[in-house]
Scaffold this active site. Structure first.
Site, short mmCIF file in Angstrom:
data_model
loop_
_atom_site.label_atom_id
_atom_site.label_comp_id
_atom_site.label_asym_id
_atom_site.label_seq_id
_atom_site.Cartn_x
_atom_site.Cartn_y
_atom_site.Cartn_z
N TYR A 55 0.84 -1.19 0.00
CA TYR A 55 0.00 0.00 0.00
C TYR A 55 0.88 1.24 0.00
O TYR A 55 1.65 1.47 0.94
CB TYR A 55 -0.92 0.03 1.22
CG TYR A 55 -1.91 -1.11 1.30
CD1 TYR A 55 -2.28 -1.83 0.18
CD2 TYR A 55 -2.48 -1.46 2.52
CE1 TYR A 55 -3.19 -2.87 0.26
CE2 TYR A 55 -3.40 -2.50 2.61
CZ TYR A 55 -3.74 -3.21 1.48
OH TYR A 55 -4.66 -4.23 1.57
N GLY A 216 -18.12 -2.21 0.40
CA GLY A 216 -18.14 -2.23 -1.05
C GLY A 216 -17.32 -1.12 -1.67
O GLY A 216 -17.77 -0.44 -2.59
#
Length: 326
Positions: A55, A216
């Site tokens: 990341y 989501g």
């Protein structure tokens, strides 16, 4: 914050996914804002912090987490992952994904695993990783061999618990036969069901499940109508302009139910997920302290069985358009 167990590891029911705090995910972000978000998460009880060496650039996210937990390390369960930030000169293999870039490049060669872990320990400025995951299965490495290398890290005190991310039930069983797996981290949310076979295997083996992208990728907050130009979600088919509009229309009954309950759609999505299994935990991420506080409050929500039935009925009609990462 209520807690749950992943294998023998106790963690908050809602932790914090730190990926969003590195530039290039949901647009640019500076370290000051990112560190303020992490502090808000820790202060709110989200002391299970999930990161990865992949990341951000050059371990940016791990180093950010390391700074945030300095002085309060004993409070925090630090989870990180390996296999995507491949050392220069090392080969890589393709793991297909559903995003526009079609693949991730992975290397989980056992000979590199200690090197990965030592790099993460330096980035995090700590002497042990609480929960260490393989980020994606490496098609060129038997998962038993990879798990054996992870077991050596546990033996030598560099890692406390082993995790697997984005795996199948068969892969979980094969790894667990070599060394106990504490947690499996897979995508799971109202718009991405977990594989029933994986859930059954985790229950049978006593392995906890960490649900990544429980909102989501932000869609289940009910607030995403368009994307900024530099938003990573342009790679996601579900977030194309046409698909996003259609999915928002289909999701309207869930937003309406949240309004009836007097909670936000994000809180409903997180609470629903926590009701699916007593050994599932979530790791939503946010850059905004107010949204972090909102998310963490979902851990205290109890949904009536009738409400859960209404949600399931609505989701059964909710045919999402477009793929997710996996």
């Amino acid at each position: 914050m209520k807690t749950r167990t992943l294998g023998s590891l106790r963690v908050p029911a809602i932790g914090f996914g730190a990926m969003v705090l590195s530039p290039g995910v949901y647009g640019d972000v500076d370290d000051a804002r990112a560190e303020a978000a992490l502090k808000a998460a820790l202060d709110g009880g989200a002391t299970h912090v999930d990161t990865s060496d992949a990341y951000g650039v050059d371990g940016h996210n791990e180093r950010l987490v390391g700074r945030a937990i300095k002085g309060r390390r004993d409070e925090v369960v630090v989870a990180t992952k390996f296999g995507l930030a491949i050392p220069e000169g090392e080969p890589s293999r393709s793991h297909p994904v559903g995003y526009a870039f079609n693949e991730l490049r992975v290397n989980a060669d056992p000979r590199l695993i200690r090197r990965y872990a030592e790099r993460s320990l330096r980035n995090l400025d700590t002497d042990v990783i609480d929960l260490y995951y393989s980020h994606y299965p490496d098609p060129g490495v038997p998962i038993e061999d990879m798990t054996g290398a992870l077991a050596e890290l546990v033996r030598d005190g560099l890692v406390k618990h082993i995790g697997l991310s984005n795996v199948t039930a068969a892969q979980l069983r094969a790894a667990h036969a070599v060394h106990p797996v504490t947690a499996v981290q897979n995508e799971w949310s109202m718009w991405r069901p977990v594989d029933p076979g994986l859930l059954a295997a985790a229950r049978e083996l006593g392995v906890g499940i960490v649900a990544w992208s429980p909102l989501g990728t932000g869609f289940l907050t009910g607030t995403v109508r368009s994307l900024a130009e530099d938003d990573f979600r342009h790679n996601a088919p579900r977030f194309s302009a046409e698909n996003l509009a259609g999915n928002n229309d289909r999701y309207a009954p869930i937003r309406a139910l949240a309004a009836q309950l007097g909670i936000t759609p994000a809180q409903l999505a997180l609470a629903w997920l926590l009701h699916q299994d007593e050994h599932v935990v979530t790791i939503p991420g946010s850059r905004t302290p107010a949204h972090i506080e909102e998310n963490l409050a979902a851990a205290d929500l109890t949904l009536h069985p009738d409400t859960l039935a209404r949600i399931d009925a609505a989701l059964a009609k909710f045919e999402v358009t477009g793929g997710t990462l996996l």
